[in-house]
Design a protein around this motif. Structure first.
Motif, PDB file in Angstrom:
ATOM      1  N   PRO A 127      30.882  43.238  86.183  1.00 24.20           N
ATOM      2  CA  PRO A 127      31.708  41.594  86.421  1.00 24.20           C
ATOM      3  C   PRO A 127      30.535  40.519  86.853  1.00 24.20           C
ATOM      4  O   PRO A 127      28.991  40.557  87.206  1.00 24.20           O
ATOM      5  CB  PRO A 127      32.638  40.875  87.257  1.00 24.20           C
ATOM      6  N   THR A 128      30.222  40.224  85.427  1.00 21.83           N
ATOM      7  CA  THR A 128      29.013  39.252  85.576  1.00 21.83           C
ATOM      8  C   THR A 128      29.159  37.439  86.518  1.00 21.83           C
ATOM      9  O   THR A 128      30.018  37.272  86.529  1.00 21.83           O
ATOM     10  CB  THR A 128      29.608  38.080  83.579  1.00 21.83           C
ATOM     11  N   GLU A 129      27.927  38.061  87.532  1.00 19.96           N
ATOM     12  CA  GLU A 129      27.774  36.923  88.207  1.00 19.96           C
ATOM     13  C   GLU A 129      27.509  35.762  88.062  1.00 19.96           C
ATOM     14  O   GLU A 129      26.408  35.746  87.239  1.00 19.96           O
ATOM     15  CB  GLU A 129      27.520  37.786  89.635  1.00 19.96           C
ATOM     16  N   TYR A 130      27.684  34.574  87.950  1.00 22.78           N
ATOM     17  CA  TYR A 130      27.130  32.936  87.838  1.00 22.78           C
ATOM     18  C   TYR A 130      27.581  32.144  89.052  1.00 22.78           C
ATOM     19  O   TYR A 130      28.820  32.754  89.804  1.00 22.78           O
ATOM     20  CB  TYR A 130      27.604  32.667  86.592  1.00 22.78           C
ATOM     21  N   LEU A 131      27.208  31.295  88.756  1.00 19.91           N
ATOM     22  CA  LEU A 131      27.400  30.156  90.101  1.00 19.91           C
ATOM     23  C   LEU A 131      28.129  28.993  89.146  1.00 19.91           C
ATOM     24  O   LEU A 131      27.929  28.566  87.812  1.00 19.91           O
ATOM     25  CB  LEU A 131      26.627  29.277  90.491  1.00 19.91           C
ATOM     26  N   ASP A 132      29.402  28.611  89.294  1.00 21.30           N
ATOM     27  CA  ASP A 132      29.905  26.958  89.401  1.00 21.30           C
ATOM     28  C   ASP A 132      29.282  25.832  89.052  1.00 21.30           C
ATOM     29  O   ASP A 132      28.292  26.515  89.941  1.00 21.30           O
ATOM     30  CB  ASP A 132      31.698  26.923  89.129  1.00 21.30           C
ATOM     31  N   ALA A 133      29.293  24.956  88.661  1.00 21.39           N
ATOM     32  CA  ALA A 133      28.689  23.278  88.712  1.00 21.39           C
ATOM     33  C   ALA A 133      29.059  22.841  89.976  1.00 21.39           C
ATOM     34  O   ALA A 133      27.887  22.572  91.016  1.00 21.39           O
ATOM     35  CB  ALA A 133      28.898  22.255  88.100  1.00 21.39           C
ATOM     36  N   GLU A 134      30.035  23.037  90.819  1.00 23.10           N
ATOM     37  CA  GLU A 134      29.960  23.166  92.478  1.00 23.10           C
ATOM     38  C   GLU A 134      29.017  24.201  93.174  1.00 23.10           C
ATOM     39  O   GLU A 134      28.085  22.673  93.627  1.00 23.10           O
ATOM     40  CB  GLU A 134      31.443  22.556  92.970  1.00 23.10           C
ATOM     41  N   ASN A 135      28.815  24.670  93.133  1.00 24.24           N
ATOM     42  CA  ASN A 135      27.668  25.544  93.586  1.00 24.24           C
ATOM     43  C   ASN A 135      26.045  25.707  92.919  1.00 24.24           C
ATOM     44  O   ASN A 135      25.773  25.728  94.688  1.00 24.24           O
ATOM     45  CB  ASN A 135      28.034  27.222  93.879  1.00 24.24           C
ATOM     46  N   LEU A 265      21.663  33.438  88.055  1.00 20.95           N
ATOM     47  CA  LEU A 265      21.056  31.924  87.269  1.00 20.95           C
ATOM     48  C   LEU A 265      20.721  32.193  86.018  1.00 20.95           C
ATOM     49  O   LEU A 265      21.451  30.982  85.422  1.00 20.95           O
ATOM     50  CB  LEU A 265      19.985  31.250  88.156  1.00 20.95           C
ATOM     51  N   ARG A 266      20.736  32.934  85.479  1.00 16.79           N
ATOM     52  CA  ARG A 266      19.969  32.959  83.818  1.00 16.79           C
ATOM     53  C   ARG A 266      21.963  33.257  82.971  1.00 16.79           C
ATOM     54  O   ARG A 266      22.314  32.549  82.553  1.00 16.79           O
ATOM     55  CB  ARG A 266      20.268  34.105  83.350  1.00 16.79           C
ATOM     56  N   HIS A 267      22.689  34.042  84.202  1.00 17.19           N
ATOM     57  CA  HIS A 267      23.951  34.331  83.579  1.00 17.19           C
ATOM     58  C   HIS A 267      24.819  32.790  83.911  1.00 17.19           C
ATOM     59  O   HIS A 267      25.770  32.647  83.044  1.00 17.19           O
ATOM     60  CB  HIS A 267      24.867  34.535  84.451  1.00 17.19           C
ATOM     61  N   SER A 268      24.450  31.877  84.711  1.00 19.35           N
ATOM     62  CA  SER A 268      25.321  31.153  84.852  1.00 19.35           C
ATOM     63  C   SER A 268      25.320  29.618  83.932  1.00 19.35           C
ATOM     64  O   SER A 268      26.007  28.970  83.552  1.00 19.35           O
ATOM     65  CB  SER A 268      25.030  29.971  86.380  1.00 19.35           C
ATOM     66  N   THR A 269      23.671  30.048  83.335  1.00 18.95           N
ATOM     67  CA  THR A 269      23.502  28.805  82.542  1.00 18.95           C
ATOM     68  C   THR A 269      24.031  29.199  81.447  1.00 18.95           C
ATOM     69  O   THR A 269      24.058  28.211  80.492  1.00 18.95           O
ATOM     70  CB  THR A 269      21.931  28.777  81.814  1.00 18.95           C
ATOM     71  N   ALA A 270      24.408  30.901  80.424  1.00 16.21           N
ATOM     72  CA  ALA A 270      24.817  31.123  79.613  1.00 16.21           C
ATOM     73  C   ALA A 270      26.372  30.675  79.814  1.00 16.21           C
ATOM     74  O   ALA A 270      26.471  30.824  78.083  1.00 16.21           O
ATOM     75  CB  ALA A 270      24.890  32.639  79.695  1.00 16.21           C
ATOM     76  N   VAL A 271      26.546  30.909  80.820  1.00 12.62           N
ATOM     77  CA  VAL A 271      28.451  30.213  80.927  1.00 12.62           C
ATOM     78  C   VAL A 271      28.468  29.323  80.782  1.00 12.62           C
ATOM     79  O   VAL A 271      29.404  28.776  80.006  1.00 12.62           O
ATOM     80  CB  VAL A 271      28.888  30.568  82.409  1.00 12.62           C
ATOM     81  N   HIS A 272      27.896  28.021  81.010  1.00 12.75           N
ATOM     82  CA  HIS A 272      27.883  26.811  80.803  1.00 12.75           C
ATOM     83  C   HIS A 272      27.955  26.384  79.537  1.00 12.75           C
ATOM     84  O   HIS A 272      28.413  25.263  78.788  1.00 12.75           O
ATOM     85  CB  HIS A 272      27.493  26.258  81.888  1.00 12.75           C
ATOM     86  N   LEU A 273      26.900  26.832  78.998  1.00 14.93           N
ATOM     87  CA  LEU A 273      26.458  26.986  77.960  1.00 14.93           C
ATOM     88  C   LEU A 273      28.123  26.852  76.743  1.00 14.93           C
ATOM     89  O   LEU A 273      28.070  26.400  75.690  1.00 14.93           O
ATOM     90  CB  LEU A 273      24.751  27.227  77.601  1.00 14.93           C
ATOM     91  N   LEU A 274      28.697  27.929  77.038  1.00 12.45           N
ATOM     92  CA  LEU A 274      29.276  28.463  76.720  1.00 12.45           C
ATOM     93  C   LEU A 274      30.750  27.959  76.239  1.00 12.45           C
ATOM     94  O   LEU A 274      30.999  27.168  75.471  1.00 12.45           O
ATOM     95  CB  LEU A 274      29.799  29.950  76.484  1.00 12.45           C
ATOM     96  N   LYS A 275      30.917  27.663  77.860  1.00  8.21           N
ATOM     97  CA  LYS A 275      32.267  26.278  77.765  1.00  8.21           C
ATOM     98  C   LYS A 275      31.096  25.417  77.624  1.00  8.21           C
ATOM     99  O   LYS A 275      32.472  24.456  77.419  1.00  8.21           O
ATOM    100  CB  LYS A 275      31.945  26.030  79.895  1.00  8.21           C
ATOM    101  N   ALA A 276      30.612  24.706  77.301  1.00  5.01           N
ATOM    102  CA  ALA A 276      30.418  23.594  76.294  1.00  5.01           C
ATOM    103  C   ALA A 276      29.905  23.530  75.026  1.00  5.01           C
ATOM    104  O   ALA A 276      30.396  21.934  74.505  1.00  5.01           O
ATOM    105  CB  ALA A 276      28.716  23.154  77.140  1.00  5.01           C
ATOM    106  N   GLY A 277      30.762  24.649  74.600  1.00  2.65           N
ATOM    107  CA  GLY A 277      30.895  24.435  73.222  1.00  2.65           C
ATOM    108  C   GLY A 277      29.619  24.746  72.072  1.00  2.65           C
ATOM    109  O   GLY A 277      29.961  25.361  71.153  1.00  2.65           O
ATOM    110  N   VAL A 278      28.340  25.199  72.903  1.00  6.59           N
ATOM    111  CA  VAL A 278      26.789  25.680  72.067  1.00  6.59           C
ATOM    112  C   VAL A 278      27.784  27.217  71.677  1.00  6.59           C
ATOM    113  O   VAL A 278      28.315  28.009  71.691  1.00  6.59           O
ATOM    114  CB  VAL A 278      25.959  25.978  72.734  1.00  6.59           C
ATOM    115  N   ASP A 279      27.553  27.556  69.820  1.00  4.90           N
ATOM    116  CA  ASP A 279      28.253  29.121  69.789  1.00  4.90           C
ATOM    117  C   ASP A 279      26.367  29.742  69.543  1.00  4.90           C
ATOM    118  O   ASP A 279      26.069  29.811  70.436  1.00  4.90           O
ATOM    119  CB  ASP A 279      27.640  28.161  68.358  1.00  4.90           C
TER     120      ASP A 279
END
Length: 341
Positions: A127-135, A265-279
């Motif tokens: 599983p891809t491990e990442y942190l949400d905004a709160e963490n 931390l790198r995974h976190s950035t990628a997931v948040h970019l994706l959730k923000a609608g970045v292609d």
């Protein structure tokens, strides 16, 4: 007078392998060479223990295909390595065997047998491990309140979250790689000696500017992130700092509920970019991925994205009541209902 030990053929070959073959003939990056070095060191230590001899006493004849297969089994059973790690070690051994086949053709049959050892299939999807905004917020607040070097540590982790850069890319950052004026950006040196420019927030640029000012140097080749001894910070240092602040903040990854590791931390950035609608193409360039397929894994990582996708697929039609004939009721028993589906 103590007699000096003569360097044997294995020692000479390994030195040539790392000093000439990998960097010059194969053009491999320092990071790949370090990975190969770690693999060969583990192999030599295993062989030393197996034959109850010092590493310096090992010979080329000890590198038999059967011994390599036993070593790979040792990695999985004794060291508890994953199949992926086992295959990484085998890749380094394959490369060494190909090199030795040219240096010592009289043993080419043995080298071919080693090269023929297959990679193991069945690598489990981790599983891809990442942190949400709160963490992420909790982690940065822990740095503000408990760090002995707030200026460095806050800038370090803010930059990791901002750029999604690999830890070594961030640690290799020099003063000359930062643009403090608009448009703010940093120049990252990635895998395969690839260079990419990554935009940063003005707030991140200000943190870096404050950190660089505290270094009190005009040398543009000075590393940005230094330890207390005035030497470049290492990946192990970053791992220690992250674990320390994550424990204080109680920050854990969403997928496994474990303490984050630097790559999460790198995974976190990628997931948040994706959730923000970045292609995907932009994210791929942002992170320095060699293939778009690597970026696509993040689409499987976040449950919110899956829920959002589900809500877009015929929401009105799927929300409607099923036909009466397909409803289960007292007059419509389970067997009859199943037959009507």
């Amino acid at each position: 007078m103590k007699r000096q030990r003569k360097v044997n053929q294995l020692g000479i070959s390994i030195v040539n392998f790392f000093e000439d073959y990998l960097p010059n003939l194969r053009g491999m990056s320092p990071h790949t060479i370090y990975s190969y070095r770690d693999s060969i060191v583990i192999l030599l230590r295993y062989m030393s223990s197996k034959y109850n001899r010092g590493v310096e006493s090992l010979e080329l004849a000890d590198l038999k295909a059967g011994n390599i297969e036993q070593f790979l089994q040792h990695l999985e059973t004794e060291r508890r390595n994953s199949i992926a790690t086992r295959n990484v070690r085998l890749s380094a051994i394959h490369t060494l065997a190909r090199f030795l086949s040219g240096q010592h053709p009289e043993q080419v049959g043995n080298w071919q047998a080693i090269i023929a050892i297959p990679f193991k299939r069945g690598v489990r999807q981790i599983p891809t491990e990442y942190l949400d905004a709160e963490n992420i917020k909790a982690l940065l607040e822990a740095i503000e309140q408990h760090s002995n070097n707030v200026c460095r540590d806050y800038a370090l982790f803010a930059l990791l979250f901002n750029t999604g850069g690999r830890v070594q890319e961030i640690l290799d950052l020099r003063l000359q790689d930062i643009r403090f004026t608009a448009p703010h950006q940093v120049r990252l040196h990635g895998k395969g000696s690839k260079i990419r420019n990554c935009p940063i927030w003005p707030s991140t640029a200000k943190l870096l500017e404050d950190l660089v000012t505290s270094l009190a140097t005009d040398d543009v080749n000075t590393p940005v992130f230094m330890n207390q001894q005035g030497k470049p910070l290492t990946r192990f240092g970053v791992r220690y700092l992250l674990r320390k602040y994550a424990q204080i903040a109680g920050a854990t990854t969403l997928a496994t509920n474990k303490l984050p590791h630097p790559h999460s931390l790198r995974h976190s950035t990628a997931v948040h970019l994706l959730k923000a609608g970045v292609d995907y193409a932009t994210i791929s360039q942002w992170l320095g991925h060699a293939s778009l397929t690597t970026t696509m894994r993040y689409a499987r990582a976040d449950l919110d994205l899956k829920r959002q996708a589900l809500s877009l697929v015929f929401p009105e039609i799927l929300a409607a009541q099923p036909p009466a004939s397909h409803r289960l009721s007292e007059d419509n028993n389970l067997t009859t209902w199943l037959k009507r589906l």
